[in-house]
Design a protein around this motif. Structure first.
Motif, mmCIF file in Angstrom:
data_model
loop_
_atom_site.group_PDB
_atom_site.id
_atom_site.type_symbol
_atom_site.label_atom_id
_atom_site.label_comp_id
_atom_site.label_asym_id
_atom_site.label_seq_id
_atom_site.Cartn_x
_atom_site.Cartn_y
_atom_site.Cartn_z
ATOM 1 N N ILE A 81 0.870 -1.177 0.000
ATOM 2 C CA ILE A 81 0.000 0.000 0.000
ATOM 3 C C ILE A 81 0.902 1.220 0.000
ATOM 4 O O ILE A 81 1.742 1.385 0.886
ATOM 5 C CB ILE A 81 -0.914 0.030 1.238
ATOM 6 C CG1 ILE A 81 -1.804 -1.214 1.276
ATOM 7 C CG2 ILE A 81 -1.768 1.301 1.251
ATOM 8 C CD1 ILE A 81 -2.591 -1.356 2.576
ATOM 9 N N GLY A 102 -2.772 -0.802 -3.031
ATOM 10 C CA GLY A 102 -3.504 0.278 -2.386
ATOM 11 C C GLY A 102 -2.757 1.582 -2.494
ATOM 12 O O GLY A 102 -1.550 1.622 -2.786
ATOM 13 N N ILE A 104 -2.853 5.471 -0.446
ATOM 14 C CA ILE A 104 -3.440 6.272 0.627
ATOM 15 C C ILE A 104 -2.727 7.619 0.735
ATOM 16 O O ILE A 104 -1.492 7.683 0.660
ATOM 17 C CB ILE A 104 -3.307 5.537 1.989
ATOM 18 C CG1 ILE A 104 -4.161 4.274 1.989
ATOM 19 C CG2 ILE A 104 -3.728 6.436 3.142
ATOM 20 C CD1 ILE A 104 -5.639 4.540 1.970
ATOM 21 N N GLU A 112 -8.783 5.537 7.328
ATOM 22 C CA GLU A 112 -8.502 5.128 5.953
ATOM 23 C C GLU A 112 -7.335 4.149 5.899
ATOM 24 O O GLU A 112 -7.331 3.219 5.096
ATOM 25 C CB GLU A 112 -8.207 6.351 5.081
ATOM 26 C CG GLU A 112 -9.398 7.253 4.830
ATOM 27 C CD GLU A 112 -10.597 6.523 4.269
ATOM 28 O OE1 GLU A 112 -10.414 5.583 3.463
ATOM 29 O OE2 GLU A 112 -11.730 6.861 4.654
ATOM 30 N N ALA A 116 -7.720 0.447 4.547
ATOM 31 C CA ALA A 116 -6.871 -0.001 3.451
ATOM 32 C C ALA A 116 -6.206 -1.331 3.781
ATOM 33 O O ALA A 116 -6.200 -2.261 2.965
ATOM 34 C CB ALA A 116 -5.809 1.054 3.152
ATOM 35 N N ASN A 119 -8.818 -4.193 3.759
ATOM 36 C CA ASN A 119 -9.295 -4.521 2.414
ATOM 37 C C ASN A 119 -8.224 -5.223 1.591
ATOM 38 O O ASN A 119 -8.493 -6.232 0.935
ATOM 39 C CB ASN A 119 -9.761 -3.247 1.699
ATOM 40 C CG ASN A 119 -11.176 -2.851 2.065
ATOM 41 O OD1 ASN A 119 -12.146 -3.277 1.439
ATOM 42 N ND2 ASN A 119 -11.320 -2.026 3.094
ATOM 43 N N VAL A 120 -7.018 -4.679 1.630
ATOM 44 C CA VAL A 120 -5.940 -5.242 0.808
ATOM 45 C C VAL A 120 -5.555 -6.638 1.267
ATOM 46 O O VAL A 120 -5.316 -7.531 0.443
ATOM 47 C CB VAL A 120 -4.721 -4.288 0.806
ATOM 48 C CG1 VAL A 120 -3.499 -4.977 0.197
ATOM 49 C CG2 VAL A 120 -5.053 -3.024 0.032
ATOM 50 N N THR A 125 -8.320 -4.170 -3.906
ATOM 51 C CA THR A 125 -7.528 -2.970 -4.136
ATOM 52 C C THR A 125 -8.202 -1.814 -3.409
ATOM 53 O O THR A 125 -9.426 -1.703 -3.428
ATOM 54 C CB THR A 125 -7.436 -2.656 -5.638
ATOM 55 O OG1 THR A 125 -6.785 -3.739 -6.305
ATOM 56 C CG2 THR A 125 -6.657 -1.371 -5.887
ATOM 57 N N TYR A 126 -7.406 -0.973 -2.769
ATOM 58 C CA TYR A 126 -7.984 0.145 -2.010
ATOM 59 C C TYR A 126 -7.369 1.453 -2.471
ATOM 60 O O TYR A 126 -6.153 1.623 -2.453
ATOM 61 C CB TYR A 126 -7.742 -0.041 -0.511
ATOM 62 C CG TYR A 126 -8.547 0.915 0.335
ATOM 63 C CD1 TYR A 126 -9.816 0.569 0.778
ATOM 64 C CD2 TYR A 126 -8.058 2.175 0.662
ATOM 65 C CE1 TYR A 126 -10.574 1.438 1.540
ATOM 66 C CE2 TYR A 126 -8.809 3.049 1.427
ATOM 67 C CZ TYR A 126 -10.062 2.676 1.864
ATOM 68 O OH TYR A 126 -10.816 3.556 2.610
ATOM 69 N N ILE A 127 -8.224 2.383 -2.902
ATOM 70 C CA ILE A 127 -7.784 3.704 -3.327
ATOM 71 C C ILE A 127 -8.408 4.738 -2.408
ATOM 72 O O ILE A 127 -9.609 4.696 -2.153
ATOM 73 C CB ILE A 127 -8.179 3.978 -4.796
ATOM 74 C CG1 ILE A 127 -7.508 2.952 -5.721
ATOM 75 C CG2 ILE A 127 -7.787 5.393 -5.200
ATOM 76 C CD1 ILE A 127 -7.948 3.051 -7.158
ATOM 77 N N ASP A 128 -7.590 5.641 -1.904
ATOM 78 C CA ASP A 128 -8.070 6.691 -1.022
ATOM 79 C C ASP A 128 -9.312 7.361 -1.628
ATOM 80 O O ASP A 128 -9.324 7.694 -2.816
ATOM 81 C CB ASP A 128 -6.956 7.735 -0.841
ATOM 82 C CG ASP A 128 -7.258 8.723 0.259
ATOM 83 O OD1 ASP A 128 -8.161 9.562 0.075
ATOM 84 O OD2 ASP A 128 -6.601 8.668 1.298
#
Length: 212
Positions: A81, A102, A104, A112, A116, A119-120, A125-128
């Motif tokens: 991330i 990800g 952040i 957040e 993140a 989720n990851v 996939t985690y996007i801010d």
């Protein structure tokens, strides 16, 4: 319960201390190592194989993007991330292209970072949200040619600003001291004037016109 093992890399010791405290405060995750530079981080991560690597994109000795490339071979199961101060979609697309899971912004709320990691580690996939919102707006503006340039009344601008900031119809009505039915009517008029269909498009329009 087996905890998610997290390794932190950033050249700011205060930020590392804060992230360590936040993560170790969670019942399902723990910090297993920290690093202030990329070279030490690469060797430590390759040896420890943590579940998650929280990695600053701008390091003094090597770009975080190059760290991703190096760890593809040495720690391919560790999910990365990226952390950054800049809401630059170019950094985002390049990091994702190289294999980051990800992205952040450092100035985002603590929640957040936790979201993140969770989720990851579960394969997503985690996007801010700030960056995700910018991407949605860019895509919409390119696809639609941008919002119609019809003028809104002062009251419609007030309603649009509050809705774009996330206020519900009731909260907007309370703030403007009118009925919920009045807000619903204004909202319908705004969408009709601007040819918008969703809250996301309202937010994009508000950003484009600097209403928020």
């Amino acid at each position: 319960m087996e905890k998610t093992r997290v390794f932190l890399v950033d050249d700011h010791e205060v930020l590392l201390a804060g992230l360590t405290y936040i993560i170790n405060s969670q019942p399902d995750m723990e910090v297993v190592g920290v690093a202030l530079d990329a070279n030490y981080a690469v060797n430590a991560v390759a040896a420890m194989l943590p579940d998650i690597l929280l990695l600053d994109i701008s390091l003094p000795d090597l770009s975080g993007l190059h760290v991703i490339d190096t760890l593809k071979e040495r720690a391919h199961k560790t999910k990365i991330i990226m952390l950054t101060m800049y809401d630059d979609e170019g950094y985002l697309s390049e990091a994702i292209r190289r294999g980051a899971a990800g992205f952040i912004l450092k100035q985002s709320p603590q929640t957040e970072v936790i979201n993140a990691v969770r989720n990851v580690v579960n394969g997503m996939t985690y996007i801010d949200p700030v960056l995700a919102g910018n991407l949605v707006c860019d895509f919409w503006q390119k696809a639609s040619g941008g919002p119609a340039r019809l003028e809104l009344t002062r009251r419609e601008v007030d309603v649009l600003r509050l809705l774009a900031l996330g206020y519900s119809n009731k909260e907007t009505a309370d703030e403007l001291v009118v009925s919920v039915k009045t807000i619903q009517s204004h909202r319908a008029n705004i969408k009709a004037k601007l040819n918008l269909r969703s809250r996301a498009q309202l937010v994009c329009y508000a950003k484009d016109r600097r209403i928020i």
